[in-house]
Write an enzyme that holds these catalytic residues in place. Sequence first.
Site, PDB file in Angstrom:
ATOM      1  N   PRO A   1      20.958  -0.970  33.687  1.00  0.00           N
ATOM      2  CA  PRO A   1      19.933  -0.112  33.088  1.00  0.00           C
ATOM      3  C   PRO A   1      19.859  -0.334  31.574  1.00  0.00           C
ATOM      4  CG  PRO A   1      21.634   1.212  34.201  1.00  0.00           C
ATOM      5  CD  PRO A   1      22.032  -0.218  34.357  1.00  0.00           C
TER       6      PRO A   1
ATOM      7  N   GLY B   1      19.394   0.185  27.544  1.00  0.00           N
ATOM      8  CA  GLY B   1      19.611   1.160  26.461  1.00  0.00           C
ATOM      9  C   GLY B   1      20.470   2.332  26.845  1.00  0.00           C
TER      10      GLY B   1
ATOM     11  N   LEU C   1      25.540   0.353  28.525  1.00  0.00           N
ATOM     12  CA  LEU C   1      26.250  -0.479  29.496  1.00  0.00           C
ATOM     13  C   LEU C   1      26.140  -1.977  29.173  1.00  0.00           C
ATOM     14  CD1 LEU C   1      25.492   1.447  32.795  1.00  0.00           C
ATOM     15  CD2 LEU C   1      27.482   1.615  31.311  1.00  0.00           C
TER      16      LEU C   1
ATOM     17  N   ALA D   1      23.747  -7.189  25.331  1.00  0.00           N
ATOM     18  CA  ALA D   1      24.758  -8.253  25.249  1.00  0.00           C
ATOM     19  C   ALA D   1      24.636  -9.184  26.448  1.00  0.00           C
ATOM     20  CB  ALA D   1      26.161  -7.650  25.202  1.00  0.00           C
TER      21      ALA D   1
ATOM     22  N   ASP E   1      30.888  -6.224  22.766  1.00  0.00           N
ATOM     23  CA  ASP E   1      30.004  -6.305  23.936  1.00  0.00           C
ATOM     24  C   ASP E   1      29.782  -7.756  24.361  1.00  0.00           C
ATOM     25  OD1 ASP E   1      29.707  -3.629  23.381  1.00  0.00           O
ATOM     26  OD2 ASP E   1      27.521  -3.643  23.518  1.00  0.00           O
TER      27      ASP E   1
HETATM   28  O1  PMV Z   1      25.016  -1.012  22.245  1.00  0.00           O
HETATM   29  P1  PMV Z   1      26.056  -0.329  23.106  1.00  0.00           P
HETATM   30  O2  PMV Z   1      25.653   1.001  23.578  1.00  0.00           O
HETATM   31  O3  PMV Z   1      26.564  -1.221  24.181  1.00  0.00           O
HETATM   32  O4  PMV Z   1      27.307  -0.001  22.144  1.00  0.00           O
HETATM   33  C1  PMV Z   1      27.819  -0.890  21.234  1.00  0.00           C
HETATM   34  C2  PMV Z   1      29.161  -0.460  20.742  1.00  0.00           C
HETATM   35  C3  PMV Z   1      29.216  -0.079  19.271  1.00  0.00           C
HETATM   36  O5  PMV Z   1      30.608  -0.005  18.939  1.00  0.00           O
HETATM   37  C4  PMV Z   1      28.574   1.281  19.048  1.00  0.00           C
HETATM   38  C5  PMV Z   1      28.514  -1.094  18.371  1.00  0.00           C
HETATM   39  C6  PMV Z   1      29.206  -2.441  18.324  1.00  0.00           C
HETATM   40  O6  PMV Z   1      28.503  -3.414  17.986  1.00  0.00           O
HETATM   41  O7  PMV Z   1      30.424  -2.540  18.574  1.00  0.00           O
END
Ligand code: PMV
Length: 308
Positions: A80, A82, A85, A89, A130
């Site tokens: 899903p 935003g 998860l 990335a 990520d």
């Molecule tokens: O973008 P998300 O929700 O997968 O989260 C990233 C994790 C953070 O630590 C908030 C940002 C990062 O780049 O590490």
Amino acid sequence: MSRASAPGKLILFGEHAVVFGEPALATAIDLRTEVFARLHDEWLVDGASLKDTKYAYVRRAVDSSWKGPPLWLEIRSMIPLGCGLGSSAAVTVATLGALAALQGPVDPEAVARAAFEVEHAVQGRASPIDTSTSAHGAAVLVRRAAGDGFLWTIEKGDRRWSLHHASLPGVRLVVGNTGIAAATGPLVAGVKARVDRDPRAAAAVAEIGEITLDGLRALQRRDLVRAGELMDRDHELLNVLGVGHPLLDKFVEAARPHAFGAKLTGAGGGGSMFALTDEPEEVRAAIEAAGGSAFLVETEPRGLEASP
Ligand code: PMV
């Protein structure tokens, strides 16, 4: 035609603090994104223009690592969007993997490095957790110094992250999704502003770093009670950093009677939480009764897979 696939991820401990160079622990999850690439007479992604803002990560990946003729890209994803998860990335890693596979052998480390640069450029500020977890698969520990299970080091300015393969026992994780998509970039920027002006936020970042290392040790000795307590504390500290949401608190509270611990995961501000539990059905039902959508995820051993 080439094909590549890469998993999403769940950050178990350390999101946001990792952007400041603190340790963090993530696991790849069994939801994957697949990208197909073939030569074509014009650029197309899912039949649309690569300029569409929803393809910002794909476009940046193409700009950074493809000098050849136009391609037709197709993306299929189970992750899903935003909701913390790792969908961005995974699409970045899978796109870079598909482009690399058209050009020769695919090296996950090279893709992890390039994918970090793409995320950093699109988000404005990022850590490599990520993208490296998606490229490597299994569980990944990020910390400053290299140690057991060392994979690679990634640097940006004065920040340096050493990525490690981490062995974790099989655990049951239930994800609860708020359905609210919050962009990571502004949340990460908001935390930086808060840390710069508020010593309590700076202390929270440092404590999250310690929690991550304690949490890893607790999981490795299968002390799920301790791991759960640390998750609960990490959740509180993420609220101190201003990345919580009332729905996340609601789902965390709903899950806790049937869980060792529960916390938000990823960027926050909406997105998702998860619970560590040996009663996954009860947790799933409790989160759904509180208004969320919930599902069980497992650690995914496979990282980037690509073939020409
Ligand atoms: O973008 P998300 O929700 O997968 O989260 C990233 C994790 C953070 O630590 C908030 C940002 C990062 O780049 O590490």
